[in-house]
Design an enzyme around this catalytic site. Structure first.
Site, short mmCIF file in Angstrom:
data_model
loop_
_atom_site.label_atom_id
_atom_site.label_comp_id
_atom_site.label_asym_id
_atom_site.label_seq_id
_atom_site.Cartn_x
_atom_site.Cartn_y
_atom_site.Cartn_z
N ASN A 1 1.37 3.37 -2.88
CA ASN A 1 1.95 3.78 -4.17
C ASN A 1 1.47 5.17 -4.60
O ASN A 1 2.26 5.99 -5.06
CB ASN A 1 1.56 2.78 -5.28
CG ASN A 1 2.16 1.42 -5.07
OD1 ASN A 1 3.00 1.25 -4.19
ND2 ASN A 1 1.74 0.46 -5.87
N ASP B 1 0.83 -1.21 0.00
CA ASP B 1 0.00 0.00 0.00
C ASP B 1 0.87 1.26 0.00
O ASP B 1 1.98 1.25 0.53
CB ASP B 1 -0.92 -0.02 1.24
CG ASP B 1 -2.07 0.97 1.10
OD1 ASP B 1 -2.28 1.49 -0.01
OD2 ASP B 1 -2.74 1.22 2.11
N ASN C 1 -10.62 -2.71 -6.55
CA ASN C 1 -9.78 -1.77 -7.30
C ASN C 1 -10.34 -1.39 -8.68
O ASN C 1 -9.92 -0.41 -9.28
CB ASN C 1 -8.35 -2.32 -7.48
CG ASN C 1 -7.51 -2.26 -6.22
OD1 ASN C 1 -6.62 -3.08 -6.00
ND2 ASN C 1 -7.80 -1.29 -5.34
C1 FPP Z 1 -1.74 0.11 -3.42
O1 FPP Z 1 -1.28 1.44 -3.40
C2 FPP Z 1 -1.20 -0.64 -4.55
C3 FPP Z 1 -1.94 -1.26 -5.54
C4 FPP Z 1 -3.40 -1.24 -5.56
C5 FPP Z 1 -1.30 -1.95 -6.66
C6 FPP Z 1 -0.03 -2.71 -6.38
C7 FPP Z 1 0.68 -2.92 -7.65
C8 FPP Z 1 2.02 -2.87 -7.81
C9 FPP Z 1 2.98 -2.71 -6.73
C10 FPP Z 1 2.59 -2.96 -9.18
C11 FPP Z 1 2.47 -4.25 -9.91
C12 FPP Z 1 2.64 -5.47 -9.10
C13 FPP Z 1 3.11 -6.66 -9.55
C14 FPP Z 1 3.02 -7.83 -8.65
C15 FPP Z 1 3.72 -6.84 -10.86
P1 FPP Z 1 -2.38 2.60 -3.53
O2 FPP Z 1 -2.51 2.92 -4.98
O3 FPP Z 1 -3.63 2.17 -2.85
O4 FPP Z 1 -1.69 3.78 -2.77
P2 FPP Z 1 -2.40 4.92 -1.92
O5 FPP Z 1 -3.09 4.24 -0.76
O6 FPP Z 1 -1.27 5.77 -1.49
O7 FPP Z 1 -3.36 5.62 -2.83
#
Ligand code: FPP
Length: 247
Positions: free
Chosen positions: A22, A20, A68
């Site tokens: 990103n 979490d 998502n």
């Molecule tokens: C959560 O951060 C992350 C995700 C929903 C996606 C995770 C995907 C990756 C790390 C890339 C691809 C993965 C693989 C296995 C190839 P968020 O977007 O919810 O962050 P936030 O809470 O700060 O908005």
């Protein structure tokens, strides 16, 4: 290199991670959310390598939840493309490192191209035996549990199963994770204290570890920290400390 304060005889067999933060990571850099996901792949690579080096047998990453899909279309499309790209790019490294790729979730609900890349990755790495990397994709625990309940109901209806024979093991055998042990350690990054519909059945006795580190910044050292924290805990499974010492 294994950190020398990690006890190799007390390693979790299975670690599950909620990756979490990103989006927030990207925001701090004035970049679009997708930039955070792209950089999240670096963390995926690091953690996979560190876990395999250490002797972890199973690593499950929450890559995309059934919820998502409600994100902006541009982000969903970017995530799907990133998955295709990453799986294709990493297959040779997975093979070189003897890592088997697996997936849990409603894979039929994924775009054709994403599913195809994933199934290719699973097929190409199926004989690898050092570690199993499990991607949770279009996954949610409630979906998985409802599907398991339906399968049991059908088996009862068809006369293949007696209601009296439904117990926890019979139920777990219908889950996507039936071939994997339950995780001993669950890590969530980014300072959120939630489970978000992830492995609800499987984490009944799992140790939970929360860190403020945002996923794109998560490195091997952060994984070692989580494991050291886990190793300091006493896992009682409902027993008393005395029972554990004497038993
Ligand atoms: C959560 O951060 C992350 C995700 C929903 C996606 C995770 C995907 C990756 C790390 C890339 C691809 C993965 C693989 C296995 C190839 P968020 O977007 O919810 O962050 P936030 O809470 O700060 O908005």
């Amino acid at each position: 290199m294994l950190n020398d304060t990690i006890h190799p005889d007390k390693l979790p067999r299975h670690i599950a991670i909620i990756m979490d933060g990103n989006g927030r990571w990207a925001k701090t850099k004035g970049q679009p959310r997708v930039f955070g996901h792209k950089n999240g792949v670096t963390a995926v690579r690091e953690v996979t390598e560190a876990a395999a080096e250490m002797g972890i047998e199973y690593l499950t990453l929450y890559a995309f939840s059934t919820e998502n899909w409600s994100r902006p279309e541009i982000e969903v499309n970017a995530l799907m493309s990133l998955l295709i790209e990453t799986v294709r790019k990493e297959i040779s490294t997975l093979n070189k490192n003897n890592i088997r790729l697996q997936a849990i979730g409603n894979l039929t609900g994924l775009p054709d191209k994403t599913r195809k890349a994933l199934l290719e990755g699973i097929e190409t790495t199926r004989n690898n035996s050092r570690m199993t990397l499990i991607l949770a994709l279009n996954y949610s625990s409630r979906w998985e549990i409802v599907e398991a309940a339906k399968k049991l109901a059908v088996a009862v209806k068809d006369g293949q199963l007696n209601v009296e024979d439904i117990d926890a093991d019979a139920f777990a055998a219908q889950l996507n994770t039936c071939d994997f042990p339950d995780p001993e350690l669950l890590i969530r990054t980014s300072g959120e204290y939630r489970i978000s519909n992830y492995l609800l059945w499987q984490i009944a006795y799992t140790e939970l570890y929360f860190t403020p580190v945002l996923w794109p910044d998560f490195r091997k050292k952060d994984l070692y920290d989580a494991i050291m924290d886990y190793q300091r805990r006493e896992r009682r499974f409902g027993k008393t400390s005395e029972q554990l010492i004497n038993g």
